[in-house]
Design an enzyme around this catalytic site. Structure first.
Site, PDB file in Angstrom:
ATOM      1  N   VAL A  22      46.728  27.895  38.719  1.00 37.62           N
ATOM      2  CA  VAL A  22      48.102  27.091  39.012  1.00 37.62           C
ATOM      3  C   VAL A  22      48.022  25.640  39.069  1.00 37.62           C
ATOM      4  CG1 VAL A  22      49.888  26.880  40.620  1.00 37.62           C
ATOM      5  CG2 VAL A  22      49.236  29.082  40.294  1.00 37.62           C
ATOM      6  N   ASP A  40      39.235  19.363  43.973  1.00 41.35           N
ATOM      7  CA  ASP A  40      38.841  20.707  44.350  1.00 41.35           C
ATOM      8  C   ASP A  40      37.548  20.710  44.976  1.00 41.35           C
ATOM      9  OD1 ASP A  40      39.642  23.782  43.056  1.00 41.35           O
ATOM     10  OD2 ASP A  40      37.843  23.594  43.972  1.00 41.35           O
ATOM     11  N   THR A  90      46.413  32.164  48.644  1.00 40.23           N
ATOM     12  CA  THR A  90      47.003  32.344  50.035  1.00 40.23           C
ATOM     13  C   THR A  90      46.686  34.061  50.001  1.00 40.23           C
ATOM     14  OG1 THR A  90      49.136  32.445  49.194  1.00 40.23           O
ATOM     15  CG2 THR A  90      48.696  30.764  50.736  1.00 40.23           C
ATOM     16  N   THR A 125      52.024  30.418  47.763  1.00 41.05           N
ATOM     17  CA  THR A 125      53.051  31.401  48.187  1.00 41.05           C
ATOM     18  C   THR A 125      52.851  31.754  49.577  1.00 41.05           C
ATOM     19  OG1 THR A 125      52.746  32.440  45.972  1.00 41.05           O
ATOM     20  CG2 THR A 125      53.728  33.564  47.541  1.00 41.05           C
ATOM     21  N   CYS A 265      48.984  37.393  43.387  1.00 44.61           N
ATOM     22  CA  CYS A 265      50.329  37.287  43.625  1.00 44.61           C
ATOM     23  C   CYS A 265      51.009  38.725  43.951  1.00 44.61           C
ATOM     24  CB  CYS A 265      51.158  36.686  42.305  1.00 44.61           C
ATOM     25  SG  CYS A 265      50.808  34.949  42.402  1.00 44.61           S
ATOM     26  N   ARG A 336      40.300  38.568  40.938  1.00 44.44           N
ATOM     27  CA  ARG A 336      40.663  38.426  42.261  1.00 44.44           C
ATOM     28  C   ARG A 336      41.500  39.929  42.317  1.00 44.44           C
ATOM     29  NH1 ARG A 336      43.195  32.855  43.182  1.00 44.44           N
ATOM     30  NH2 ARG A 336      43.907  33.354  41.230  1.00 44.44           N
TER      31      ARG A 336
END
Length: 439
Positions: A22, A40, A90, A125, A265, A336
């Protein structure tokens, strides 16, 4: 709109905190217009970016090499920015509750380097209320500043679809929100620099947070419905994809198909909603049920593989199984929350340790994340069962002869072929004589 004016005139800079799937496209896009700092904590990732290498494959090496972004792991560089975008993951914990570690960590780092007059936008999110109830207090504590007076906050949910070369950052309408009208106007103006599709101004931060959770939960539920149909049709000996093909001839069909639902997501966000709803005394029925169905698909598929091995006359514990694909979706290196792992875990319960190959996945990352040693496709041979799990282009161009070369030299009736992505046509599979199964 002093903050926006300062950015345009390059008297200050914009900082993107979290340079993954993102954050990196955002940073690249903004760098074409204003000064950008890309921060980062991952030193290896920053080193790759500085070398002109894009490990996410979202923007490509060429754009990385040409960009003017100031890549850094030095948090003090954030002090020189006046507009900050936090785009950290998240995830969820083992018990399916939200893991706020990354967003708390990012807020803490930014807080202790926050300059007065800054605007902070969260893209991670979360459930409604997290930005105002969790993040703002951290920013105030670490900075010693007061939100609403010394700095402003907004929320703009990410809508990037990793691996999708059609629906890109710039042509997806962006939801934006701010703690007051002035902040909303500033945030909208900044994003309008890069979003060709325009922005949608949500009435509040909570509405913007809720919109993101709702849109991902909606998709999750639709896929769960198709997965439930697939499980029922399997017992009825009906091919689900043939049913979907027929159904999709109607103008209002939604086009969803059964499959594994993982990633950072859709496989995660519904749990954020469920968590907050239950805290407020509402027990989710549809959303939680959909999530449970989708979480169980790996086990259902693995059990179907075992059944096909038995029907092919194989001794299960001696069967050699190969899986093509381990990333959570096609043409994307992101592993992930990959639900292919659920298939692997279930097969291991039967004594099968499958060989896995994936041209997109990073070998080291897969080893660290799942303790799995990926193989090269050329090393996949003499298998009893082949599972097409991810529809990478590299697998889609393979014909049945290419796939047949991966099997043991046996009659086709003793070869088990599992197609989870509807890559091969039903007529091809039927005429081949394979013992096959499709999701």
């Amino acid at each position: 709109m002093q903050n926006f004016k300062n950015l345009i005139e390059k008297r200050t800079s914009l900082a993107v905190i979290g340079l993954g799937y993102v954050g990196m496209p955002l940073a690249i896009a903004f760098a074409d217009h204003i000064n950008v700092t890309g921060f980062d904590l991952n030193k290896e990732k920053i080193s790759l970016y500085k070398s002109g290498i894009d490990p996410t494959n979202e923007v490509g090496n060429e754009k990385i090499q040409k960009t003017t972004i100031n890549f850094t792991t030095d948090e003090q560089q954030l002090q020189y920015a006046s507009f900050h975008i936090i785009a950290v993951p998240t995830p969820i914990n083992q018990d399916k509750t939200p893991d706020f570690g990354p967003i708390i960590g990012a807020s803490t780092i930014l807080g202790r380097n926050l300059a007065p007059g800054s605007i902070i936008v969260y893209e991670s999110t979360v459930y409604p209320g997290v930005t105002e109830d969790i993040c703002i207090p951290i920013l105030e504590k670490e900075s010693g500043l007061t939100c609403g007076i010394d700095f402003k906050v907004g929320y703009s949910p990410e809508r990037i679809n990793p691996g999708d070369k059609i629906h890109r950052l710039e042509n997806i309408k962006k939801i934006v929100s701010g703690m007051d009208q002035e902040t909303l106007n500033e945030i909208a103006s900044v994003y309008e620099l890069i979003i060709k599709a325009g922005v949608y101004r949500a009435s509040s931060i909570k509405v913007a947070e809720a919109a993101k959770v709702a849109e991902n939960s909606q998709r999750d539920i639709n896929i769960a419905f198709m997965n439930e149909l697939a499980m029922a049709f399997d017992k009825m000996k009906i091919d689900t994809n043939e049913v979907v093909d027929a159904m999709n001839t109607k103008w209002n069909a939604l086009g969803f198909r059964p499959g594994l639902v993982g990633g950072h997501c859709i496989g995660v966000d519904p749990y954020y909603f469920v968590y907050e709803a239950e805290k407020l005394g509402y027990h989710s029925q549809i959303i939680l049920s959909g999530r449970q169905i989708n979480d169980g698909m790996g086990t259902f598929i693995a059990d179907a593989i075992i059944k096909q091995l038995v029907l092919a006359g194989k001794k299960v514990i001696d069967a050699k199984v190969a899986i093509l694909g381990i990333t959570f979706k096609e043409n994307c290196p992101d592993v992930r929350n990959s639900k292919v792992i659920d298939i692997v875990k279930r097969l291991k319960e039967y004594g099968i340790s499958p060989d896995i190959t994936d041209p997109w996945a990073d070998i080291i990352e897969v080893k660290n994340e799942y303790n799995i040693d990926l193989k090269q496709l050329n090393d996949i041979k003499n298998v009893d069962c082949l599972v097409l799990a991810v529809a990478h282009d590299e697998f889609k161009i393979m014909n049945l002869l290419d796939m047949d070369n991966l099997f043991k030299p046996l009659p086709n009736s003793e070869k088990v072929f599992i197609d989870l992505k509807n890559i091969c046509s039903l007529s091809e599979l039927t005429s081949s004589g394979y013992n096959f199964w499709r999701l």
